[in-house]
Scaffold this motif. Sequence first.
Motif, PDB file in Angstrom:
ATOM      1  N   ALA A  60       0.587  -0.965  -0.011  1.00 10.99           N
ATOM      2  CA  ALA A  60       0.395   0.330   0.243  1.00 10.99           C
ATOM      3  C   ALA A  60       0.727   1.470  -0.001  1.00 10.99           C
ATOM      4  O   ALA A  60       1.888   1.529   0.550  1.00 10.99           O
ATOM      5  N   GLN A  61       0.361   2.265  -0.780  1.00 10.10           N
ATOM      6  CA  GLN A  61       1.205   3.423  -0.956  1.00 10.10           C
ATOM      7  C   GLN A  61       0.901   3.947   0.511  1.00 10.10           C
ATOM      8  O   GLN A  61       0.807   4.148   1.617  1.00 10.10           O
ATOM      9  N   SER A  62       1.649   4.795   1.082  1.00 13.19           N
ATOM     10  CA  SER A  62       2.209   5.985   2.313  1.00 13.19           C
ATOM     11  C   SER A  62       3.179   6.818   1.876  1.00 13.19           C
ATOM     12  O   SER A  62       4.044   6.637   1.024  1.00 13.19           O
ATOM     13  N   VAL A  63       2.920   7.924   2.850  1.00 13.00           N
ATOM     14  CA  VAL A  63       3.661   8.717   2.672  1.00 13.00           C
ATOM     15  C   VAL A  63       4.209   9.993   4.460  1.00 13.00           C
ATOM     16  O   VAL A  63       3.514   9.363   5.132  1.00 13.00           O
ATOM     17  N   ALA A  64       5.428   9.908   4.439  1.00 17.06           N
ATOM     18  CA  ALA A  64       5.689  10.049   5.626  1.00 17.06           C
ATOM     19  C   ALA A  64       6.283  11.724   5.920  1.00 17.06           C
ATOM     20  O   ALA A  64       7.158  11.370   4.873  1.00 17.06           O
ATOM     21  N   GLN A  65       5.686  12.850   6.270  1.00 17.24           N
ATOM     22  CA  GLN A  65       6.491  13.538   6.645  1.00 17.24           C
ATOM     23  C   GLN A  65       7.567  13.663   8.021  1.00 17.24           C
ATOM     24  O   GLN A  65       6.689  13.842   9.385  1.00 17.24           O
ATOM     25  N   PRO A  66       8.914  13.480   8.624  1.00 14.01           N
ATOM     26  CA  PRO A  66       9.133  12.768   9.534  1.00 14.01           C
ATOM     27  C   PRO A  66       9.097  14.219  10.323  1.00 14.01           C
ATOM     28  O   PRO A  66       8.907  14.184  12.082  1.00 14.01           O
ATOM     29  N   GLU A  67       8.818  15.917  10.047  1.00 13.44           N
ATOM     30  CA  GLU A  67       8.888  16.446  11.124  1.00 13.44           C
ATOM     31  C   GLU A  67       7.288  17.237  11.214  1.00 13.44           C
ATOM     32  O   GLU A  67       7.320  18.118   9.782  1.00 13.44           O
ATOM     33  N   ASP A  68       7.451  17.222  12.966  1.00 14.84           N
ATOM     34  CA  ASP A  68       5.936  17.973  12.860  1.00 14.84           C
ATOM     35  C   ASP A  68       5.751  19.802  12.499  1.00 14.84           C
ATOM     36  O   ASP A  68       4.445  20.297  12.188  1.00 14.84           O
ATOM     37  N   GLN A  69       7.102  20.106  12.673  1.00 17.28           N
ATOM     38  CA  GLN A  69       7.607  21.344  12.513  1.00 17.28           C
ATOM     39  C   GLN A  69       8.495  22.573  12.262  1.00 17.28           C
ATOM     40  O   GLN A  69       9.173  20.953  12.460  1.00 17.28           O
ATOM     41  N   VAL A  70       8.119  22.917  11.616  1.00 18.41           N
ATOM     42  CA  VAL A  70      10.160  23.520  10.936  1.00 18.41           C
ATOM     43  C   VAL A  70       9.495  25.014  10.848  1.00 18.41           C
ATOM     44  O   VAL A  70       8.690  25.747  10.703  1.00 18.41           O
ATOM     45  N   ASN A  71      10.926  25.822  11.900  1.00 18.14           N
ATOM     46  CA  ASN A  71      11.080  26.940  12.034  1.00 18.14           C
ATOM     47  C   ASN A  71      11.908  27.651  11.080  1.00 18.14           C
ATOM     48  O   ASN A  71      13.793  27.034  11.061  1.00 18.14           O
ATOM     49  N   VAL A  72      12.037  28.448  10.802  1.00 18.06           N
ATOM     50  CA  VAL A  72      13.147  29.037   9.637  1.00 18.06           C
ATOM     51  C   VAL A  72      13.027  30.981   9.910  1.00 18.06           C
ATOM     52  O   VAL A  72      12.030  31.270   9.986  1.00 18.06           O
ATOM     53  N   ALA A  73      13.976  31.456   9.868  1.00 16.67           N
ATOM     54  CA  ALA A  73      14.472  32.817   9.984  1.00 16.67           C
ATOM     55  C   ALA A  73      14.118  32.716   8.757  1.00 16.67           C
ATOM     56  O   ALA A  73      14.854  33.244   7.775  1.00 16.67           O
TER      57      ALA A  73
ATOM     58  N   LEU B 104      10.630  19.389  -0.506  1.00 13.54           N
ATOM     59  CA  LEU B 104       9.881  21.022  -0.432  1.00 13.54           C
ATOM     60  C   LEU B 104      10.619  21.913  -0.788  1.00 13.54           C
ATOM     61  O   LEU B 104      11.664  21.925   0.829  1.00 13.54           O
ATOM     62  N   LYS B 105      11.451  23.104  -1.266  1.00  8.42           N
ATOM     63  CA  LYS B 105      11.971  23.952  -1.081  1.00  8.42           C
ATOM     64  C   LYS B 105      11.616  25.458  -1.305  1.00  8.42           C
ATOM     65  O   LYS B 105      10.982  25.578  -2.750  1.00  8.42           O
TER      66      LYS B 105
ATOM     67  N   GLY C  40      13.916  34.964   4.985  1.00  4.25           N
ATOM     68  CA  GLY C  40      15.436  34.821   3.824  1.00  4.25           C
ATOM     69  C   GLY C  40      15.815  33.941   4.133  1.00  4.25           C
ATOM     70  O   GLY C  40      16.768  34.008   2.947  1.00  4.25           O
ATOM     71  N   ASN C  41      15.991  33.352   4.976  1.00  2.00           N
ATOM     72  CA  ASN C  41      16.375  32.118   5.186  1.00  2.00           C
ATOM     73  C   ASN C  41      15.920  30.409   3.670  1.00  2.00           C
ATOM     74  O   ASN C  41      14.894  30.775   4.147  1.00  2.00           O
ATOM     75  N   PRO C  42      16.929  30.179   3.370  1.00  2.00           N
ATOM     76  CA  PRO C  42      16.022  28.680   2.340  1.00  2.00           C
ATOM     77  C   PRO C  42      15.309  28.043   3.986  1.00  2.00           C
ATOM     78  O   PRO C  42      15.616  27.853   4.963  1.00  2.00           O
ATOM     79  N   LEU C  43      14.504  27.096   2.996  1.00  2.00           N
ATOM     80  CA  LEU C  43      13.428  26.254   3.754  1.00  2.00           C
ATOM     81  C   LEU C  43      13.500  25.075   3.217  1.00  2.00           C
ATOM     82  O   LEU C  43      13.025  24.891   1.761  1.00  2.00           O
ATOM     83  N   THR C  44      13.282  24.150   3.679  1.00  2.00           N
ATOM     84  CA  THR C  44      13.255  22.340   3.277  1.00  2.00           C
ATOM     85  C   THR C  44      12.306  22.091   4.065  1.00  2.00           C
ATOM     86  O   THR C  44      11.758  22.033   5.337  1.00  2.00           O
ATOM     87  N   VAL C  45      10.812  21.452   3.696  1.00  2.00           N
ATOM     88  CA  VAL C  45      10.420  20.399   4.254  1.00  2.00           C
ATOM     89  C   VAL C  45      10.538  19.037   3.743  1.00  2.00           C
ATOM     90  O   VAL C  45      10.271  18.946   2.490  1.00  2.00           O
TER      91      VAL C  45
END
Lengths: 119, 114
Positions: free
Chosen positions: B1-14, B76-77, B16-21
Amino acid sequence: EAGVAQSPRYKIIEKRQSVAFWCNPISGHATLYWYQQILGQGPKLLIQFQNNGVVDDSQLPKDRFSAERLKGVDSTLKIQPAKLEDSAVYLCASSLKGGTGWVGNEKLFFGSGTQLSVL
Amino acid sequence: AQSVAQPEDQVNVAEGNPLTVKCTYSVSGNPYLFWYVQYPNRGLQFLLKYITGDNLVKGSYGFEAEFNKSQTSFHLKKPSALVSDSALYFCAVSEAYNTDKLIFGTGTRLQVFP
């Protein structure tokens, strides 16, 4: 372009009561979906219609949930009787799939949802 | 069966900085991958999708995502985060034979600080 309309926005009921949600998809969208989003979880597909026919209802708890899309446009999702674990946001979405202009892999357009609290 | 995992509940970034989810997936065949964003009291909005072709997909609001088949990931970036990017982000997957049936991850809350 008008978006997917849902009502009511919020609903609070007691367990064992009945509740109904309404959805009007984007004009021309042949496919309509109902998703259940429990707090802290991703949306889960309950039922998918193409025009007025059911494509997938494998995850719909059919002993208490029912849905219809009689004229292939708007749709109603009903819960009877409600349980505490039905507390969630119920999202309606639509897509062009199966309709005029569909080219495949169309994105889904979501409504704002109905937040249901069962006490 | 297909599934998806997002390992981080929350991402904090300032701002102007780059972000990755982050997002990883599991499917039996070729995956169709999506990112959706949910702002408060709003429905989910489509950001971008990967079906086939170039591994780097560009989407709305300056977001992009990189498909990595060997790592089964679709992160995602964005090069420069904005405070207005603060929202709940969902990764989703479907299988090629049934592109309608999206399986969503549990979501990652992105908080961008000024």
